[in-house]
Write a protein that holds these residues in place. Sequence first.
Motif, PDB file in Angstrom:
ATOM      1  N   UNK A 157       0.801  -1.233   0.000  1.00 27.12           N
ATOM      2  CA  UNK A 157       0.000   0.000   0.000  1.00 27.12           C
ATOM      3  C   UNK A 157       0.829   1.276   0.000  1.00 27.12           C
ATOM      4  N   UNK A 158       2.114   1.168   0.404  1.00 26.76           N
ATOM      5  CA  UNK A 158       2.988   2.345   0.467  1.00 26.76           C
ATOM      6  C   UNK A 158       4.270   2.046  -0.293  1.00 26.76           C
ATOM      7  N   UNK A 159       4.691   2.989  -1.137  1.00 22.52           N
ATOM      8  CA  UNK A 159       5.944   2.819  -1.875  1.00 22.52           C
ATOM      9  C   UNK A 159       6.806   4.059  -1.701  1.00 22.52           C
ATOM     10  N   UNK A 160       8.092   3.823  -1.441  1.00 19.91           N
ATOM     11  CA  UNK A 160       9.072   4.905  -1.335  1.00 19.91           C
ATOM     12  C   UNK A 160       9.880   4.945  -2.617  1.00 19.91           C
ATOM     13  N   UNK A 161       9.948   6.107  -3.230  1.00 18.58           N
ATOM     14  CA  UNK A 161      10.745   6.302  -4.439  1.00 18.58           C
ATOM     15  C   UNK A 161      11.823   7.329  -4.112  1.00 18.58           C
ATOM     16  N   UNK A 162      13.050   6.860  -3.973  1.00 10.39           N
ATOM     17  CA  UNK A 162      14.151   7.734  -3.584  1.00 10.39           C
ATOM     18  C   UNK A 162      14.863   8.240  -4.838  1.00 10.39           C
ATOM     19  N   UNK A 163      14.558   9.477  -5.212  1.00 13.19           N
ATOM     20  CA  UNK A 163      15.124  10.116  -6.397  1.00 13.19           C
ATOM     21  C   UNK A 163      15.056   9.185  -7.605  1.00 13.19           C
ATOM     22  N   UNK A 164      13.846   8.810  -8.022  1.00 16.84           N
ATOM     23  CA  UNK A 164      13.687   7.774  -9.061  1.00 16.84           C
ATOM     24  C   UNK A 164      14.139   8.172 -10.451  1.00 16.84           C
ATOM     25  N   UNK A 165      14.322   9.466 -10.726  1.00 16.82           N
ATOM     26  CA  UNK A 165      14.703   9.849 -12.085  1.00 16.82           C
ATOM     27  C   UNK A 165      16.135  10.363 -12.183  1.00 16.82           C
ATOM     28  N   UNK A 166      16.926  10.130 -11.147  1.00 17.42           N
ATOM     29  CA  UNK A 166      18.330  10.548 -11.182  1.00 17.42           C
ATOM     30  C   UNK A 166      19.049   9.904 -12.364  1.00 17.42           C
ATOM     31  N   UNK A 167      19.687  10.727 -13.185  1.00 18.90           N
ATOM     32  CA  UNK A 167      20.476  10.233 -14.302  1.00 18.90           C
ATOM     33  C   UNK A 167      19.694   9.902 -15.554  1.00 18.90           C
ATOM     34  N   UNK A 184      -0.526   6.272  -7.980  1.00 21.21           N
ATOM     35  CA  UNK A 184      -1.423   6.993  -7.087  1.00 21.21           C
ATOM     36  C   UNK A 184      -2.868   6.863  -7.543  1.00 21.21           C
ATOM     37  N   UNK A 185      -3.074   6.834  -8.860  1.00 23.69           N
ATOM     38  CA  UNK A 185      -4.424   6.687  -9.380  1.00 23.69           C
ATOM     39  C   UNK A 185      -5.066   5.376  -8.986  1.00 23.69           C
ATOM     40  N   UNK A 186      -4.248   4.368  -8.696  1.00 25.36           N
ATOM     41  CA  UNK A 186      -4.752   3.064  -8.272  1.00 25.36           C
ATOM     42  C   UNK A 186      -4.805   2.930  -6.753  1.00 25.36           C
ATOM     43  N   UNK A 187      -4.504   4.011  -6.038  1.00 28.93           N
ATOM     44  CA  UNK A 187      -4.640   3.999  -4.587  1.00 28.93           C
ATOM     45  C   UNK A 187      -3.368   3.779  -3.801  1.00 28.93           C
ATOM     46  N   UNK A 188      -2.229   3.632  -4.481  1.00 32.40           N
ATOM     47  CA  UNK A 188      -0.961   3.452  -3.776  1.00 32.40           C
ATOM     48  C   UNK A 188      -0.477   4.788  -3.220  1.00 32.40           C
ATOM     49  N   UNK A 189      -0.016   4.784  -1.978  1.00 29.66           N
ATOM     50  CA  UNK A 189       0.570   5.972  -1.382  1.00 29.66           C
ATOM     51  C   UNK A 189       2.033   6.057  -1.786  1.00 29.66           C
ATOM     52  N   UNK A 190       2.456   7.223  -2.269  1.00 27.36           N
ATOM     53  CA  UNK A 190       3.821   7.390  -2.765  1.00 27.36           C
ATOM     54  C   UNK A 190       4.527   8.496  -1.986  1.00 27.36           C
ATOM     55  N   UNK A 191       5.675   8.152  -1.408  1.00 29.97           N
ATOM     56  CA  UNK A 191       6.566   9.172  -0.854  1.00 29.97           C
ATOM     57  C   UNK A 191       7.758   9.251  -1.792  1.00 29.97           C
ATOM     58  N   UNK A 192       7.921  10.422  -2.383  1.00 26.83           N
ATOM     59  CA  UNK A 192       8.919  10.641  -3.425  1.00 26.83           C
ATOM     60  C   UNK A 192       9.953  11.632  -2.927  1.00 26.83           C
ATOM     61  N   UNK A 193      11.226  11.270  -2.989  1.00 28.50           N
ATOM     62  CA  UNK A 193      12.266  12.250  -2.704  1.00 28.50           C
ATOM     63  C   UNK A 193      12.857  12.711  -4.034  1.00 28.50           C
ATOM     64  N   UNK A 194      13.169  13.979  -4.117  1.00 30.70           N
ATOM     65  CA  UNK A 194      13.705  14.512  -5.364  1.00 30.70           C
ATOM     66  C   UNK A 194      14.438  15.814  -5.096  1.00 30.70           C
ATOM     67  N   UNK A 195      15.375  16.128  -5.974  1.00 39.49           N
ATOM     68  CA  UNK A 195      16.012  17.440  -5.953  1.00 39.49           C
ATOM     69  C   UNK A 195      15.592  18.265  -7.166  1.00 39.49           C
ATOM     70  N   UNK A 196      14.681  17.681  -7.965  1.00 37.96           N
ATOM     71  CA  UNK A 196      14.214  18.372  -9.159  1.00 37.96           C
ATOM     72  C   UNK A 196      12.908  19.112  -8.854  1.00 37.96           C
ATOM     73  N   UNK A 197      12.928  20.423  -8.964  1.00 36.04           N
ATOM     74  CA  UNK A 197      11.749  21.223  -8.657  1.00 36.04           C
ATOM     75  C   UNK A 197      10.583  20.864  -9.575  1.00 36.04           C
ATOM     76  N   UNK A 198      10.874  20.686 -10.862  1.00 33.69           N
ATOM     77  CA  UNK A 198       9.814  20.377 -11.819  1.00 33.69           C
ATOM     78  C   UNK A 198       9.154  19.045 -11.500  1.00 33.69           C
ATOM     79  N   UNK A 199       9.943  18.083 -11.017  1.00 30.89           N
ATOM     80  CA  UNK A 199       9.398  16.773 -10.686  1.00 30.89           C
ATOM     81  C   UNK A 199       8.366  16.866  -9.564  1.00 30.89           C
TER      82      UNK A 199
END
Length: 263
Positions: A157-167, A184-199
């Motif tokens: 139910x919960x997924x952590x994405x640690x800077x998933x688009x690096x590189x 998220x549209x399917x109900x999964x909770x996402x915690x996303x870390x990023x340094x990209x403002x646009x992301x």
Amino acid sequence: MTARQAPAIEVRGLEKSYGKSRVLRGVDFSVARGGIFALLGSNGAGKTTVVRILSTLLKADGGVASVGGFDLATQPANVRESISLTGQFAAVDEILSGRENLVLVARLRHLSRPGKIADDLLERFSLTDAAARKVSTYSGGMRRRLDIAMSLIGNPPVIFLDEPTTGLDPQARVEVWQAVKELAGRGTTVLLTTQYLEEAEQLADRIAILHEGRIIVNGTLAELKRLLPPAEVEYVEKQPTLEDVFFAIVGGERKSASVRTEK
């Protein structure tokens, strides 16, 4: 507050130090169920440390946290059963095909019908045509989509994405963004870390900025924008860009204001 209404992730006063270096200095935030929460910060801000603590890979020095309704300190096994973690680099076996990677993980988790699970995820992440190809032939975006698909086996139910688009290149980054939105549209909770403002702007329902070990602001994109003075509108004449010239020549669609040339 009922269990259904309770946050998927709740963090209060999280602290962590390495020697004399205080990485986290009392971090507070909560993530709603089925939402995308972006933890935004520069390199070294402590984003990965937060994720490692919440995924039980690292112990906090202080504070309390719950994930999926389970206390991090007293119910770590329950937390691990409720989450999946995708790190900064795709954890896929390049010798195997995409489908073989998925089947392998499903079997390791002792799930029935691993082939059906693999085929469903390949279709969901638009990888069916590349299912039989070795992962070594995949593009960066395809590898990352496969990595996320592997993390969803077992329906955490919960997924952590640690800077998933690096590189990743811009096209691959957009592919990953679409995959995250579908999660998220399917109900999964996402915690996303990023340094990209646009992301963070593209994906998140709420955004928290982590700076020097503390959350300095937390809110929706609209709320964060209201922290700044109203924008002043100015008229500026400009020459056409190369992009304008390209779209004018090839006849592609481009949604932009008309461009005036200087006299």
